[in-house]
Write a protein that holds these residues in place. Structure first.
Motif, mmCIF file in Angstrom:
data_model
loop_
_atom_site.group_PDB
_atom_site.id
_atom_site.type_symbol
_atom_site.label_atom_id
_atom_site.label_comp_id
_atom_site.label_asym_id
_atom_site.label_seq_id
_atom_site.Cartn_x
_atom_site.Cartn_y
_atom_site.Cartn_z
ATOM 1 N N LEU A 59 0.709 -1.273 -0.404
ATOM 2 C CA LEU A 59 -0.107 0.117 -0.122
ATOM 3 C C LEU A 59 0.695 1.655 -0.051
ATOM 4 C CD1 LEU A 59 -3.472 0.794 1.758
ATOM 5 C CD2 LEU A 59 -1.469 2.203 2.161
ATOM 6 N N HIS B 151 -2.789 0.321 -4.094
ATOM 7 C CA HIS B 151 -2.343 -1.046 -3.591
ATOM 8 C C HIS B 151 -3.105 -2.011 -4.459
ATOM 9 C CE1 HIS B 151 -2.763 -3.137 0.186
ATOM 10 N NE2 HIS B 151 -3.722 -3.212 0.381
ATOM 11 N N ASN C 290 -9.333 7.128 -4.552
ATOM 12 C CA ASN C 290 -7.613 6.955 -4.098
ATOM 13 C C ASN C 290 -7.239 5.859 -4.854
ATOM 14 O OD1 ASN C 290 -9.332 4.334 -2.792
ATOM 15 N ND2 ASN C 290 -9.674 5.482 -0.858
ATOM 16 N N ASN C 291 -6.248 5.283 -3.816
ATOM 17 C CA ASN C 291 -4.904 4.295 -3.960
ATOM 18 C C ASN C 291 -5.706 2.778 -4.120
ATOM 19 O OD1 ASN C 291 -5.703 3.997 -1.309
ATOM 20 N ND2 ASN C 291 -3.953 3.885 -0.448
ATOM 21 N N ILE C 292 -6.817 2.776 -3.689
ATOM 22 C CA ILE C 292 -7.680 1.199 -3.231
ATOM 23 C C ILE C 292 -8.340 1.374 -5.277
ATOM 24 C CG2 ILE C 292 -9.841 0.039 -2.474
ATOM 25 C CD1 ILE C 292 -7.716 -0.366 -1.077
ATOM 26 N N ASP D 210 -14.573 2.519 -0.549
ATOM 27 C CA ASP D 210 -13.608 2.687 0.011
ATOM 28 C C ASP D 210 -13.720 4.146 1.893
ATOM 29 O OD1 ASP D 210 -10.835 2.226 2.901
ATOM 30 O OD2 ASP D 210 -9.732 3.102 0.039
ATOM 31 N N VAL D 211 -13.104 3.857 2.660
ATOM 32 C CA VAL D 211 -13.190 4.701 3.107
ATOM 33 C C VAL D 211 -12.613 6.011 2.484
ATOM 34 C CG1 VAL D 211 -11.835 3.545 5.641
ATOM 35 C CG2 VAL D 211 -10.471 4.943 3.695
ATOM 36 N N SER E 250 -8.442 8.882 4.477
ATOM 37 C CA SER E 250 -7.752 7.324 4.052
ATOM 38 C C SER E 250 -6.315 7.273 4.717
ATOM 39 C CB SER E 250 -7.147 7.585 2.231
ATOM 40 O OG SER E 250 -7.453 6.179 1.854
ATOM 41 N N MET E 251 -5.617 6.517 5.466
ATOM 42 C CA MET E 251 -4.646 6.891 6.063
ATOM 43 C C MET E 251 -3.540 7.633 5.281
ATOM 44 S SD MET E 251 -3.266 3.107 7.408
ATOM 45 C CE MET E 251 -4.012 2.085 5.486
ATOM 46 N N ASP F 44 -12.820 -2.877 0.933
ATOM 47 C CA ASP F 44 -11.603 -3.186 1.628
ATOM 48 C C ASP F 44 -11.133 -2.912 2.901
ATOM 49 O OD1 ASP F 44 -11.659 -0.543 0.554
ATOM 50 O OD2 ASP F 44 -9.985 -1.034 1.534
ATOM 51 N N MET F 45 -11.424 -3.086 3.879
ATOM 52 C CA MET F 45 -12.132 -2.708 4.868
ATOM 53 C C MET F 45 -10.181 -2.509 5.650
ATOM 54 S SD MET F 45 -12.863 -6.041 6.141
ATOM 55 C CE MET F 45 -14.514 -5.589 7.854
ATOM 56 N N PRO F 46 -10.393 -1.189 6.331
ATOM 57 C CA PRO F 46 -11.063 -0.830 7.345
ATOM 58 C C PRO F 46 -12.626 -0.378 6.949
ATOM 59 C CG PRO F 46 -9.507 0.424 7.918
ATOM 60 C CD PRO F 46 -9.103 -0.446 7.108
HETATM 61 N N1 NVA Z 1 -7.528 4.619 1.102
HETATM 62 C C1 NVA Z 1 -7.435 3.025 2.545
HETATM 63 C C2 NVA Z 1 -6.733 1.618 2.180
HETATM 64 C C3 NVA Z 1 -6.730 1.088 3.233
HETATM 65 C C4 NVA Z 1 -6.401 -0.694 3.306
HETATM 66 C C5 NVA Z 1 -6.435 3.963 2.800
HETATM 67 O O1 NVA Z 1 -5.186 4.383 2.249
HETATM 68 O O2 NVA Z 1 -6.104 3.803 4.134
#
Ligand code: NVA
Length: 306
Positions: A122, A127, A157-159, A222-223, A226-227, A262-264
């Motif tokens: 990631l 990801h 985002n990444n997902i 997805d969230v 993101s982080m 994909d969680m969380p």
């Molecule tokens: N888009 C989220 C994916 C977490 C698996 C993140 O980057 O935090």
């Protein structure tokens, strides 16, 4: 893979994509080859992880290898010492580096300064291991990939980026419903569109959820935060408030659509409270399939001549 590394879905040789999914499926059903016997993996994690860390550690053990977990506080990638120094030291001590990083550039630096494989666990823009596990899940559920339509609702985002590329590679149509401001990374979107064109699939963006979800075989979200995006939390929660995936949104898709995440997951934000338990939800199968997909990636890399 095109090279020693797996940093992006684009590192997969196009014709090999479906074979990789098949390999993952085979490895799920049969005994695991001991390809990592006597080998060590360094797991660098700058950000928190449940699924990715556990699935990699379990997979490496099942393949006969050993893993060493290195948290950000221990190695301080680019802070305590330059990424290139970390890379050149690990290159002499371990056999593969698996890294979750804030900046994708750190993966490129790890790759450029090592002769051993580097696997993306990631980054801010990609990801790919998640996208492979997701394709395995769709394949198991639908017995096909080509021709299906995947609708992603939420942050570009990444997902979303890796999923778009995976859809383009595997012949699935991909639609993303996101606010204008949170569209996919333009470079990744362009790459996905180019590959999609070669494979006769559609890539579509709209700010309207119904436009994208209508008639879809898969609804994915997805969230919203993101982080690494935590500073924008308030603004994001407000901008995305009309992008929640709930029963009503799912009703626009095909009756037998899959619901994926994909969680969380944040119940009450990007999904309504009960979505993970919805009869169409395959989220826990997705989580398990990370293990099998990643083992297939490791197998592909270690069986090749790089
Ligand atoms: N888009 C989220 C994916 C977490 C698996 C993140 O980057 O935090």
């Amino acid at each position: 893979m095109k090279s020693k590394d797996f940093l992006s879905i684009k590192d997969i040789i196009p014709g090999e994509f479906i074979n990789l999914i098949q390999t993952a499926r085979d490895m799920k059903e049969h005994e695991t080859p001991q390809l990592l016997m006597g080998k060590t993996a360094a797991l660098i994690f700058e950000k928190p992880s449940l699924r990715t860390r556990v699935s990699f550690e379990v997979g490496i053990k099942q393949m006969g290898g050993t893993s060493i977990f290195l948290s950000n506080s221990e190695i301080g990638l680019g802070i305590r010492e330059p990424v290139s120094d970390v890379a050149m030291v690990l290159d002499r001590l371990v056999d593969v580096v698996i890294a979750r990083v804030y900046s994708h550039q750190s993966l490129i630096e790890l790759s450029n300064n090592t002769s051993i494989p580097v696997i993306n666990a990631l980054s801010d823009i990609a990801h790919p291991c998640q996208a492979l596990g997701d394709c395995l899940t769709i394949f198991e559920q639908k017995e096909q990939l080509e021709g299906l339509s995947v609708a992603f609702v939420g942050d570009g985002n990444n997902i979303a980026g890796s999923l778009a590329l995976a859809c383009a590679y595997s012949g699935m149509n991909f639609g993303i419903a996101s606010p204008q401001k949170y569209q996919l990374n333009p470079k990744i979107w362009k790459e996905a569109q180019e590959i999609a064109q070669e494979n006769n699939t559609n890539m579509q963006w709209s700010s309207n959820v119904k436009d994208i979800v209508s008639n879809a075989d898969v609804v994915y979200t997805d969230v919203w935060v993101s982080m690494g995006d935590e500073d924008e939390k308030e603004e994001r929660l407000s901008t995305f408030s009309s992008y929640q995936v709930n029963e009503k949104v799912l009703s626009f898709a095909k009756n037998d659509c899959l619901f994926m995440h994909d969680m969380p997951a944040h119940r009450g934000e990007e999904i309504s409270i009960n979505m993970l338990d919805h009869p169409n939800s395959v989220v826990y199968q997705q989580a398990e399939n990370r293990l099998h997909a990643q083992k297939a990636v490791i197998r592909n890399i270690f069986e090749s001549s790089f």
